[in-house]
Enzyme design. Structure first.
Site, mmCIF file in Angstrom:
data_model
loop_
_atom_site.group_PDB
_atom_site.id
_atom_site.type_symbol
_atom_site.label_atom_id
_atom_site.label_comp_id
_atom_site.label_asym_id
_atom_site.label_seq_id
_atom_site.Cartn_x
_atom_site.Cartn_y
_atom_site.Cartn_z
ATOM 1 N NE ARG A 1 38.109 -28.569 2.876
ATOM 2 C CZ ARG A 1 37.092 -29.213 2.521
ATOM 3 N NH1 ARG A 1 37.319 -30.413 1.961
ATOM 4 N NH2 ARG A 1 35.932 -29.046 2.890
ATOM 5 C CE LYS B 1 25.427 -33.321 19.299
ATOM 6 N NZ LYS B 1 24.632 -32.515 18.647
ATOM 7 C CG HIS C 1 26.057 -26.808 23.541
ATOM 8 N ND1 HIS C 1 25.613 -27.578 22.661
ATOM 9 C CD2 HIS C 1 24.925 -26.009 23.470
ATOM 10 C CE1 HIS C 1 24.493 -27.230 22.185
ATOM 11 N NE2 HIS C 1 24.048 -26.298 22.924
ATOM 12 C CE LYS D 1 21.923 -25.292 26.464
ATOM 13 N NZ LYS D 1 21.843 -24.196 25.587
ATOM 14 C CG ASP E 1 21.012 -33.248 16.466
ATOM 15 O OD1 ASP E 1 22.375 -33.005 16.308
ATOM 16 O OD2 ASP E 1 20.273 -32.354 16.764
ATOM 17 C CG HIS F 1 22.626 -31.986 23.794
ATOM 18 N ND1 HIS F 1 23.970 -31.846 24.216
ATOM 19 C CD2 HIS F 1 22.337 -31.280 22.794
ATOM 20 C CE1 HIS F 1 24.557 -31.047 23.192
ATOM 21 N NE2 HIS F 1 23.604 -30.909 22.239
HETATM 22 C C1 BG6 Z 1 23.118 -29.328 19.066
HETATM 23 C C2 BG6 Z 1 22.087 -29.932 18.230
HETATM 24 O O1 BG6 Z 1 24.044 -30.112 19.700
HETATM 25 O O2 BG6 Z 1 22.150 -28.600 19.987
HETATM 26 C C3 BG6 Z 1 21.054 -29.003 17.514
HETATM 27 O O3 BG6 Z 1 23.150 -30.437 17.170
HETATM 28 C C4 BG6 Z 1 20.496 -28.253 18.542
HETATM 29 O O4 BG6 Z 1 20.263 -29.723 16.359
HETATM 30 C C5 BG6 Z 1 21.250 -27.637 19.456
HETATM 31 O O5 BG6 Z 1 19.479 -27.322 17.760
HETATM 32 C C6 BG6 Z 1 20.573 -27.156 20.769
HETATM 33 O O6 BG6 Z 1 21.137 -26.345 21.587
HETATM 34 P P1 BG6 Z 1 20.415 -25.027 22.266
HETATM 35 O O7 BG6 Z 1 21.791 -24.838 23.316
HETATM 36 O O8 BG6 Z 1 20.271 -24.174 21.488
HETATM 37 O O9 BG6 Z 1 19.415 -25.785 23.288
#
Ligand code: BG6
Length: 484
Positions: free
Chosen positions: A46, A144, A174, A178, A231, A236
């Site tokens: 923005r 997400k 994500h 990994k 979260d 994950h």
């Molecule tokens: C994110 C969460 O999706 O993943 C965060 O919103 C978290 O709260 C993070 O810290 C952890 O990712 P990684 O790759 O550091 O394990």
């Protein structure tokens, strides 16, 4: 392998994700020669900003990520691809022509990356459609969390799906990018050793731990409305569980893998108000010490100092199918834990007969270390050297990624972004996956609310969650692996 030239538009281009992950990921792929230099990277936010200012913003971000390896010469080529369009993408009067002008006129994929709050995913997609930019091979990437519950996830999926077909929607988790998470597929299905034993006959239980030492920091606003379950578990942790528990897919094609994962989510036993207190533990961190420094408790990090949002959760989950009958999956994740480590522990059953004496009976354990110190350990029983009879020890066969591969590990976003460009959906979530996961999570959150499940506490940086989480396993005669 280089990809074909593409255009990528990052909504939320000056935001945290863009700065920490997306711009550095694209930069590293460029350095590796994977991104042709006639590609275009357009930041959208923005705020008003010139192309020059956006390039400076990106320079800082990429410098911070590359550290001492940063070279200004490499940067010059990359920066030419960057431009910026300032607009409120949800405003009906927004100047979409300016964005269209920033894109190439050649026939190539345009990727719209939504690094913004999920609340505006649908309006942005509708506006992309209206501006005539969703045509051809255009793709959209959704970060997400996709919504905050099943209902909002369905609305987002329907709204985005009205503009983009399912095979051009990339829902990112994500963790699936990994290296060690992808290795789960290879470990399970590239070896003959494990698969015959990968079931209730040989496996006693499975643990999945994602432990973080960071607190909520400046994300307290978002985090307090989410909590550890929304979260981390909804996405994950359930994704990891799927990869561990799923049946062998026929191939590594997107649909084969995603279909098998959905079956696992379908088989997850719902957590009800009746069982939730015995099968879950929720907790919040209090003040404590991290790296010798005093840190605040969760409530002190909030503006109003009040909340019963969980920063830690432990769950005993069950996958109700033939393979996993009576095998518990213990899941836990938390902020401000004693250390940052993520691992999956596959605990095998004891040998049927304690030939070397009950007191020496131990069982095999496979530990898949996701981060840090990525690697795989298989604990086997070994005779202790010496003349003192058959003394048995449990020791690991140790595979360390760092020792075996002296290469730089690309960040998860590098792999996933290039998959979007190549059109490979295997590591992205299909609509039903997200919705199934929400359905289970909604059930858990409702059960907590109905049974008024208490929130326990643990000291920041000093504990692996509250003592009640240890009790969850102790009651079953087991222990968390990291607790020794
Ligand atoms: C994110 C969460 O999706 O993943 C965060 O919103 C978290 O709260 C993070 O810290 C952890 O990712 P990684 O790759 O550091 O394990």
């Amino acid at each position: 392998i280089p990809v074909d030239a593409f255009d990528i538009v990052i909504f939320g281009g000056t935001g945290d994700l863009s700065q920490r992950k997306l711009l550095p990921a694209l930069y590293h792929r460029y350095l590796d020669g994977q991104i042709p230099d006639d590609s275009r990277l357009v930041g959208v936010s923005r705020s008003e900003m010139t192309d020059k200012a956006f390039r400076e913003f990106a320079l800082k971000a990429c410098k911070a990520s590359a550290g001492k390896d940063f070279k200004l010469d490499d940067w010059k080529g990359f920066e030419k691809m960057l431009s910026y369009v300032g607009m409120d993408a949800t405003d009906p009067g927004a100047d979409w022509a300016a964005l269209a002008n920033a894109l190439s006129t050649e026939d190539r994929p345009t990727i719209f990356y939504l690094a913004v709050t999920p609340k505006i995913y649908v309006p942005i997609c509708e506006a992309i459609g209206k501006a005539g930019l969703a045509k051809g091979d255009a793709r959209v990437v959704l970060e997400k969390p996709i919504g905050t519950d099943l209902e909002s996830a369905r609305e987002i999926n329907a709204g985005v799906g009205a503009v983009f077909p399912e095979d051009r929607i990339y829902r990112i988790d994500h963790y699936l990018g990994k290296e060690t998470v992808q290795n789960l597929l290879v470990l399970r299905f590239g070896n003959t050793l494990f698969e015959p034993l990968w079931n209730r006959t040989a496996i006693d239980h499975i643990q999945i731990t994602v432990s973080e030492s960071v607190g909520v920091g400046d994300r307290a606003g978002y985090y307090d409305s989410a909590g550890a379950v929304r979260d981390m578990v909804q996405n994950h942790i359930l994704q990891l569980l799927c990869l561990i528990a799923m049946e062998p897919p026929n191939s590594v094609s997107a649909d084969e893998i995603r279909t098998e994962k959905i079956k696992v989510l379908n088989a997850l036993r719902p957590l009800t108000a009746k069982c939730v207190d015995g099968e879950t533990v929720r907790a919040q961190y209090g003040a404590g010490t991290v790296d010798g420094k005093q840190v605040k408790g969760y409530l002190e990090e909030l503006e109003d100092g009040e909340s019963d949002t969980e920063t830690f959760v432990a769950i005993k989950a069950w996958v109700d199918n033939w393979r996993w009958a009576r095998v518990p999956f213990y899941l836990r994740t938390g902020k401000r834990m004693r250390s940052r480590h993520s691992e999956i522990v596959v605990q095998f059953r004891e040998a049927p007969h304690a030939m070397f004496g009950e007191e020496q009976a131990q069982s095999n354990r496979l530990i898949i270390r996701l981060q840090p110190d990525e690697g795989v350990q298989l604990y086997v029983q070994i005779k202790e050297p010496g003349p003192g009879g058959l003394r048995v020890q449990s020791l690991p066969l140790n595979l360390s990624y760092a020792e075996s591969f002296q290469v730089r590990y690309p960040d998860a976003y590098e792999r996933l972004l290039m998959d979007v460009v190549r059109g490979n959906l295997a590591l992205f979530m299909r609509r039903e996956e997200v919705e199934e996961a929400w359905e289970w999570v909604d059930g858990l959150l409702d059960a907590w609310a109905d049974s008024k499940t208490p929130i326990y506490s643990y000291s920041a940086g000093l504990e692996d969650g509250p003592v009640e989480a240890r009790m969850l396993l102790r009651e079953d005669g087991r222990d968390w692996w990291s607790n020794g």
